[in-house]
Scaffold this motif. Structure first.
Motif, PDB file in Angstrom:
ATOM      1  N   ILE A   1       0.834  -1.202   0.000  1.00  0.00           N
ATOM      2  CA  ILE A   1       0.000   0.000   0.000  1.00  0.00           C
ATOM      3  C   ILE A   1       0.868   1.251   0.000  1.00  0.00           C
ATOM      4  CG2 ILE A   1      -1.602   1.356   1.414  1.00  0.00           C
ATOM      5  CD1 ILE A   1      -2.913  -1.329   2.192  1.00  0.00           C
ATOM      6  N   ASP A   2       1.940   1.248   0.786  1.00  0.00           N
ATOM      7  CA  ASP A   2       2.854   2.397   0.816  1.00  0.00           C
ATOM      8  C   ASP A   2       3.475   2.640  -0.552  1.00  0.00           C
ATOM      9  OD1 ASP A   2       2.302   2.716   3.499  1.00  0.00           O
ATOM     10  OD2 ASP A   2       4.152   1.745   4.184  1.00  0.00           O
ATOM     11  N   ARG A   3       3.855   1.570  -1.232  1.00  0.00           N
ATOM     12  CA  ARG A   3       4.457   1.702  -2.564  1.00  0.00           C
ATOM     13  C   ARG A   3       3.445   2.289  -3.556  1.00  0.00           C
ATOM     14  NH1 ARG A   3       6.732  -3.544  -5.395  1.00  0.00           N
ATOM     15  NH2 ARG A   3       5.295  -4.242  -3.816  1.00  0.00           N
ATOM     16  N   ILE A   4       2.198   1.859  -3.482  1.00  0.00           N
ATOM     17  CA  ILE A   4       1.159   2.393  -4.364  1.00  0.00           C
ATOM     18  C   ILE A   4       0.963   3.885  -4.097  1.00  0.00           C
ATOM     19  CG2 ILE A   4      -1.326   2.362  -4.833  1.00  0.00           C
ATOM     20  CD1 ILE A   4      -1.226  -0.670  -4.498  1.00  0.00           C
ATOM     21  N   GLU A   5       0.944   4.270  -2.822  1.00  0.00           N
ATOM     22  CA  GLU A   5       0.783   5.683  -2.471  1.00  0.00           C
ATOM     23  C   GLU A   5       1.954   6.517  -3.000  1.00  0.00           C
ATOM     24  OE1 GLU A   5      -1.735   7.348  -1.081  1.00  0.00           O
ATOM     25  OE2 GLU A   5      -2.892   5.487  -1.119  1.00  0.00           O
ATOM     26  N   GLN A   6       3.162   6.002  -2.927  1.00  0.00           N
ATOM     27  CA  GLN A   6       4.320   6.727  -3.452  1.00  0.00           C
ATOM     28  C   GLN A   6       4.212   6.914  -4.962  1.00  0.00           C
ATOM     29  OE1 GLN A   6       7.715   4.459  -2.227  1.00  0.00           O
ATOM     30  NE2 GLN A   6       7.726   5.301  -0.141  1.00  0.00           N
ATOM     31  N   GLU A   7       3.770   5.881  -5.669  1.00  0.00           N
ATOM     32  CA  GLU A   7       3.612   5.990  -7.120  1.00  0.00           C
ATOM     33  C   GLU A   7       2.539   7.008  -7.473  1.00  0.00           C
ATOM     34  OE1 GLU A   7       2.977   2.215  -8.979  1.00  0.00           O
ATOM     35  OE2 GLU A   7       4.788   1.344  -8.075  1.00  0.00           O
ATOM     36  N   ARG A   8       1.448   7.042  -6.725  1.00  0.00           N
ATOM     37  CA  ARG A   8       0.396   8.029  -6.969  1.00  0.00           C
ATOM     38  C   ARG A   8       0.927   9.439  -6.767  1.00  0.00           C
ATOM     39  NH1 ARG A   8      -4.794   5.373  -3.850  1.00  0.00           N
ATOM     40  NH2 ARG A   8      -5.210   3.755  -5.408  1.00  0.00           N
ATOM     41  N   GLU A   9       1.698   9.628  -5.716  1.00  0.00           N
ATOM     42  CA  GLU A   9       2.264  10.946  -5.433  1.00  0.00           C
ATOM     43  C   GLU A   9       3.213  11.379  -6.551  1.00  0.00           C
ATOM     44  OE1 GLU A   9       2.422  14.428  -3.601  1.00  0.00           O
ATOM     45  OE2 GLU A   9       1.177  12.756  -2.939  1.00  0.00           O
ATOM     46  N   GLN A  10       4.018  10.451  -7.042  1.00  0.00           N
ATOM     47  CA  GLN A  10       4.926  10.775  -8.148  1.00  0.00           C
ATOM     48  C   GLN A  10       4.147  11.150  -9.405  1.00  0.00           C
ATOM     49  OE1 GLN A  10       7.475   7.378  -8.617  1.00  0.00           O
ATOM     50  NE2 GLN A  10       8.771   7.903  -6.861  1.00  0.00           N
ATOM     51  N   ARG A  11       3.071  10.446  -9.687  1.00  0.00           N
ATOM     52  CA  ARG A  11       2.243  10.764 -10.863  1.00  0.00           C
ATOM     53  C   ARG A  11       1.614  12.142 -10.722  1.00  0.00           C
ATOM     54  NH1 ARG A  11      -0.781   4.953 -11.629  1.00  0.00           N
ATOM     55  NH2 ARG A  11       1.067   3.813 -12.321  1.00  0.00           N
ATOM     56  N   ARG A  12       1.153  12.481  -9.510  1.00  0.00           N
ATOM     57  CA  ARG A  12       0.562  13.806  -9.284  1.00  0.00           C
ATOM     58  C   ARG A  12       1.611  14.894  -9.523  1.00  0.00           C
ATOM     59  NH1 ARG A  12      -2.113  11.985  -3.800  1.00  0.00           N
ATOM     60  NH2 ARG A  12      -3.882  10.856  -4.630  1.00  0.00           N
ATOM     61  N   LYS A  13       2.830  14.667  -9.060  1.00  0.00           N
ATOM     62  CA  LYS A  13       3.894  15.655  -9.255  1.00  0.00           C
ATOM     63  C   LYS A  13       4.223  15.803 -10.735  1.00  0.00           C
ATOM     64  CE  LYS A  13       6.145  15.116  -4.789  1.00  0.00           C
ATOM     65  NZ  LYS A  13       7.350  14.651  -4.087  1.00  0.00           N
ATOM     66  N   GLN A  14       4.289  14.699 -11.464  1.00  0.00           N
ATOM     67  CA  GLN A  14       4.571  14.750 -12.873  1.00  0.00           C
ATOM     68  C   GLN A  14       3.461  15.466 -13.637  1.00  0.00           C
ATOM     69  OE1 GLN A  14       5.287  10.745 -14.152  1.00  0.00           O
ATOM     70  NE2 GLN A  14       7.375  10.692 -13.336  1.00  0.00           N
ATOM     71  N   LYS A  15       2.220  15.232 -13.259  1.00  0.00           N
ATOM     72  CA  LYS A  15       1.093  15.902 -13.910  1.00  0.00           C
ATOM     73  C   LYS A  15       1.148  17.398 -13.643  1.00  0.00           C
ATOM     74  CE  LYS A  15      -3.098  13.414 -14.796  1.00  0.00           C
ATOM     75  NZ  LYS A  15      -4.376  12.915 -14.310  1.00  0.00           N
ATOM     76  N   GLY A  16       1.503  17.760 -12.424  1.00  0.00           N
ATOM     77  CA  GLY A  16       1.616  19.171 -12.075  1.00  0.00           C
ATOM     78  C   GLY A  16       2.709  19.861 -12.877  1.00  0.00           C
ATOM     79  N   ARG A  17       3.803  19.182 -13.106  1.00  0.00           N
ATOM     80  CA  ARG A  17       4.906  19.742 -13.895  1.00  0.00           C
ATOM     81  C   ARG A  17       4.490  19.904 -15.362  1.00  0.00           C
ATOM     82  NH1 ARG A  17       9.623  15.815 -11.658  1.00  0.00           N
ATOM     83  NH2 ARG A  17       9.634  16.595  -9.542  1.00  0.00           N
TER      84      ARG A  17
END
Length: 66
Positions: free
Chosen positions: A46-62
């Motif tokens: 679950i922690d790994r999935i949350e980290q991947e989601r956070e990375q995707r959000r950051k990439q989308k924001g960029r």
């Protein structure tokens, strides 16, 4: 003689019940340990999935800011 049986027959019966009880306790302890391990591994997943989601959000924001 105990209860009309030789003492060694009584002891064998007692040891059979004791062995069954010890096997039951070991089985319960193993199940508890296994469940703890499963929960721990699930939390890592679950922690790994949350980290991947956070990375995707950051990439989308960029991408939106460029």
């Amino acid at each position: 003689m105990i209860f009309g049986m030789p003492w060694w027959v009584f002891m064998i019966i007692l040891f059979i019940f004791l062995t069954g009880y010890m096997a039951f306790r070991a089985m319960r302890a193993e199940r508890k340990l296994e469940n703890h391990y499963i929960e721990q591994e699930g939390q890592v997943y679950i922690d790994r999935i949350e980290q991947e989601r956070e990375q995707r959000r950051k990439q989308k924001g960029r991408q939106l800011s460029h």
